[in-house]
Structures are given as structure tokens and as C-alpha cells.
Design a protein around this motif. Structure first.
Motif, PDB file in Angstrom:
ATOM      1  N   ASP A 221     119.149 -38.346  45.129  1.00 41.75           N
ATOM      2  CA  ASP A 221     120.423 -38.214  44.088  1.00 41.75           C
ATOM      3  C   ASP A 221     121.420 -37.207  44.482  1.00 41.75           C
ATOM      4  OD1 ASP A 221     122.023 -39.309  42.069  1.00 41.75           O
ATOM      5  OD2 ASP A 221     120.923 -38.049  40.585  1.00 41.75           O
ATOM      6  N   ALA A 222     121.220 -36.542  45.930  1.00 41.60           N
ATOM      7  CA  ALA A 222     121.892 -35.389  46.323  1.00 41.60           C
ATOM      8  C   ALA A 222     123.300 -35.672  46.090  1.00 41.60           C
ATOM      9  CB  ALA A 222     121.674 -35.310  47.791  1.00 41.60           C
ATOM     10  N   PRO A 223     124.243 -34.582  45.673  1.00 40.92           N
ATOM     11  CA  PRO A 223     123.603 -33.095  45.674  1.00 40.92           C
ATOM     12  C   PRO A 223     122.987 -32.645  44.475  1.00 40.92           C
ATOM     13  CG  PRO A 223     126.080 -33.521  45.116  1.00 40.92           C
ATOM     14  CD  PRO A 223     125.571 -34.811  45.362  1.00 40.92           C
ATOM     15  N   GLY A 232     117.963 -26.184  41.567  1.00 40.42           N
ATOM     16  CA  GLY A 232     119.187 -25.413  41.279  1.00 40.42           C
ATOM     17  C   GLY A 232     119.907 -25.365  42.485  1.00 40.42           C
ATOM     18  N   ARG A 233     119.422 -25.382  43.682  1.00 45.32           N
ATOM     19  CA  ARG A 233     119.937 -25.294  44.939  1.00 45.32           C
ATOM     20  C   ARG A 233     120.548 -26.803  45.353  1.00 45.32           C
ATOM     21  NH1 ARG A 233     115.976 -21.563  48.408  1.00 45.32           N
ATOM     22  NH2 ARG A 233     117.435 -21.795  50.061  1.00 45.32           N
ATOM     23  N   PRO A 234     121.627 -26.702  46.316  1.00 45.80           N
ATOM     24  CA  PRO A 234     122.317 -27.807  46.581  1.00 45.80           C
ATOM     25  C   PRO A 234     121.188 -28.589  47.283  1.00 45.80           C
ATOM     26  CG  PRO A 234     123.732 -25.959  47.429  1.00 45.80           C
ATOM     27  CD  PRO A 234     122.403 -25.529  46.895  1.00 45.80           C
ATOM     28  N   ASN A 235     121.494 -30.261  46.849  1.00 41.97           N
ATOM     29  CA  ASN A 235     120.220 -31.285  47.618  1.00 41.97           C
ATOM     30  C   ASN A 235     121.139 -31.945  48.617  1.00 41.97           C
ATOM     31  OD1 ASN A 235     118.170 -32.511  47.815  1.00 41.97           O
ATOM     32  ND2 ASN A 235     118.347 -33.709  45.750  1.00 41.97           N
ATOM     33  N   GLU A 236     120.330 -32.205  49.678  1.00 40.56           N
ATOM     34  CA  GLU A 236     120.686 -33.234  50.707  1.00 40.56           C
ATOM     35  C   GLU A 236     119.701 -34.352  51.057  1.00 40.56           C
ATOM     36  OE1 GLU A 236     123.852 -30.938  53.575  1.00 40.56           O
ATOM     37  OE2 GLU A 236     122.441 -32.140  54.752  1.00 40.56           O
ATOM     38  N   PRO A 237     120.192 -35.364  51.766  1.00 40.15           N
ATOM     39  CA  PRO A 237     119.182 -36.120  51.975  1.00 40.15           C
ATOM     40  C   PRO A 237     117.838 -35.902  52.575  1.00 40.15           C
ATOM     41  CG  PRO A 237     121.336 -37.376  52.507  1.00 40.15           C
ATOM     42  CD  PRO A 237     121.498 -35.659  52.034  1.00 40.15           C
ATOM     43  N   TYR A 238     118.102 -34.615  53.528  1.00 34.10           N
ATOM     44  CA  TYR A 238     116.732 -34.415  54.060  1.00 34.10           C
ATOM     45  C   TYR A 238     115.742 -33.849  53.207  1.00 34.10           C
ATOM     46  CZ  TYR A 238     118.193 -29.553  53.458  1.00 34.10           C
ATOM     47  OH  TYR A 238     118.819 -28.202  52.969  1.00 34.10           O
ATOM     48  N   CYS A 239     116.090 -33.487  51.965  1.00 37.86           N
ATOM     49  CA  CYS A 239     115.124 -32.873  50.806  1.00 37.86           C
ATOM     50  C   CYS A 239     114.222 -34.250  50.327  1.00 37.86           C
ATOM     51  CB  CYS A 239     115.905 -32.523  49.812  1.00 37.86           C
ATOM     52  SG  CYS A 239     116.501 -30.732  50.142  1.00 37.86           S
ATOM     53  N   ALA A 240     114.542 -35.422  50.572  1.00 38.11           N
ATOM     54  CA  ALA A 240     113.537 -36.348  50.328  1.00 38.11           C
ATOM     55  C   ALA A 240     112.208 -36.273  50.938  1.00 38.11           C
ATOM     56  CB  ALA A 240     114.227 -37.695  50.581  1.00 38.11           C
TER      57      ALA A 240
END
Length: 286
Positions: A221-223, A232-240
Motif C-alpha cells: 500500500d506504498a507509500p 512512519g518512513r516512506p514506503n515503496e514496493p521493495y518493502c514487501a
């Protein structure tokens, strides 16, 4: 040195088997064009996240997502009007969403549903739009991707009254064990985002531990909703990849086996292996 809150988390080591980010918003992550999308997907692929579904929340986003899905073979799209944006949902809007939903690389109708947390759209407008999207998903033969915030009982009620599409995905599942059981019993698919990694989310983690692997997806569900320990930090697809590893530990699963199972579920649910470009000879796809 302590990282600044606005910095992206580090890209983790690659997963031992690739996984699909089943729900992200590449435009909201900052992607504007094909080069941006390619860079973002290269970063995701380096962590073992090999494909993503970028999801719309309004008409402009739906147009962008459908187009972006033709820029890179690792990107698919879902289109709908978010429940918080349904206060004015015109016939012209419906016609445009229906046109976009029929494009080959648009693999789901979503995100749609009910949101009782925000008060941007009246409940009556949300219900009417939700019922319309359910009908659209059945007419185009694609999965329904649900946004459910503080509306569990009414979501199930509407799905029962309208007749659920063949495939229903609860994006960013937020229920407890009992709600998970009710959804799994109905054959619905539960997609877990960063909150499932939060250590104060015991009911949600219990639901994730229960969910069968063939009804389980992972998303960012980034960002938004960056997983622990980067909340609390910016999310991106790699964080999956962080969420997948945390889920494997929670469930007592082997990471590679869970990643393979989750990707298999995504392939089956969204029919990703059968999707082709809507451009001649795949022109424009990576």
C-alpha cells in the motif's frame, strides 16, 4: 547516525524466491513516467519483489495506472473510485472506469468498498458506488479489490446482498481472527500490508497466522503503512520483502516456501501469467 524520518528504509537482501506486491500506488510514491516506474521496479526486484499491482483511487489515477501498466512488464493495474472519493460519482466517471477496467493489463476492479473512518463521502454514496463496482467486476470477469475501514459487517452484508464476484481480495486486511475466519470461509483472499508487522497489532497478526497460504497475499500500500521497524518512513514496493519475512516468522513458515505460495496465489487470483500487453507485439513493455 539515526536515519531521518523522511528517508526510505534500506533495500533488504533479496528474498530467496520472488514475491508480488499485490497493492501499491506507484504514482503516490512519486513515479511520473516510464523511467520513474522502471527505477522503482528495479529497486523492488533487487529485493525479490518482481511484480506489482499499482492501484487507482480516483479517475486521474486510474488513467495513469492503466497507462503505467503498459510501460513495464512487471507492472499491472487495478482501477476504481476510492470510497472516500464517491461523493460525486457521475455516469461519465463510471463509463471511464468501465473502459479502463477492460484493458488487458488492468487485472482487478479496485480499490472500492466502504470507509467509515473518514467523512469525505456520505455512506449512501459509498454504498451506491460499492454496489456499482461489484457489478462491474462481475461484468468484466476480474477480481474485486476491497477497501474496508471500520466497515467489516457492512462490507459482508453488501457482498451477500449483491452476490460476490468470483474472486474478492481484501486489500490491507484489518480484521481480527473471527473476521478472517468469516472471509476465508467465503473463499475471499486476504492481503496483508505493513500493519501486520506492528508489534501492537496482536489481533491482526493472529488473523494472518490463521489465513491459508492459498488465500493470502502480501502488499505494501506504498507509500503508506511502512512495515516494522521503519514505521512512519516512506514506503515503496521493495518493502514487501520486509513484510513477507515477518509473516514467515509469525506463521513458522520457510521464507522461500511462503514467498512462492504468495506469488502463486497472486498469479491465480489476478491471472498474471495470462496477461499480455495491449500494445502491438508488446511494444513499450520492459
Amino acid at each position: 547516525m539515526t536515519p531521518r524520518k523522511g528517508e526510505r528504509p534500506p533495500v533488504p537482501e533479496p528474498l530467496p524466491a520472488p514475491v508480488v506486491d499485490a497493492h501499491t500506488h506507484l504514482d503516490a510514491c512519486g513515479a511520473k513516467d516510464a523511467a520513474d516506474v522502471s527505477t522503482m521496479l528495479d529497486r523492488a526486484e533487487s529485493a525479490g519483489v518482481d511484480r506489482v499491482i499499482t492501484v487507482a483511487d480516483d479517475l486521474a489515477s486510474a488513467r495513469w495506472a492503466a497507462e503505467a501498466s503498459t510501460w513495464d512488464s512487471r507492472v499491472f493495474a487495478a482501477v476504481a473510485i476510492h470510497p472516500t472519493r464517491t461523493a460525486e460519482f457521475t455516469d461519465a466517471d463510471k463509463a471511464e472506469i468501465e473502459r479502463l477496467a477492460q484493458q488487458p493489463r488492468v487485472v482487478a476492479v479496485g480499490e472500492t468498498g466502504l470507509d467509515y473512518y473518514w467523512d469525505y463521502s456520505p455512506p449512501a454514496a459509498q454504498h451506491e458506488a460499492f454496489r456499482w463496482h461489484i457489478d462491474l467486476a462481475k461484468r468484466v470477469g476480474k477480481p474485486l479489490m476491497i477497501h474496508d475501514r471500520d466497515a467489516h459487517a457492512d462490507i459482508l452484508k453488501v457482498l451477500t446482498e449483491e452476490g460476490a464476484p468470483e474472486t474478492v481480495v481484501f486489500h490491507c486486511f484489518s480484521g481480527d481472527l473471527e473476521f478472517a475466519k468469516a472471509c476465508v470461509e467465503r473463499g475471499f483472499v486476504l492481503s496483508f500490508a505493513g500493519p501486520v508487522t506492528f508489534r501492537n497489532a496482536a489481533p491482526l497478526r493472529e488473523a494472518a497466522a490463521f489465513t491459508p497460504a492459498d488465500q493470502l497475499l502480501v502488499e505494501t500500500d506504498a507509500p503508506f503503512l511502512t512495515p516494522h521497524p521503519f514505521r512512519g518512513r516512506p514506503n515503496e514496493p521493495y518493502c514487501a520483502a520486509y513484510t513477507l519475512r515477518d509473516l514467515a516468522a509469525l506463521r513458522g513458515d520457510d521464507v522461500a516456501e511462503l514467498a512462492s505460495a504468495v506469488s502463486g496465489t497472486a498469479d491465480r487470483v489476478f491471472r498474471l501469467r495470462t496477461v499480455t500487453s495491449d500494445l502491438p507485439n508488446g511494444e513499450g513493455l520492459r
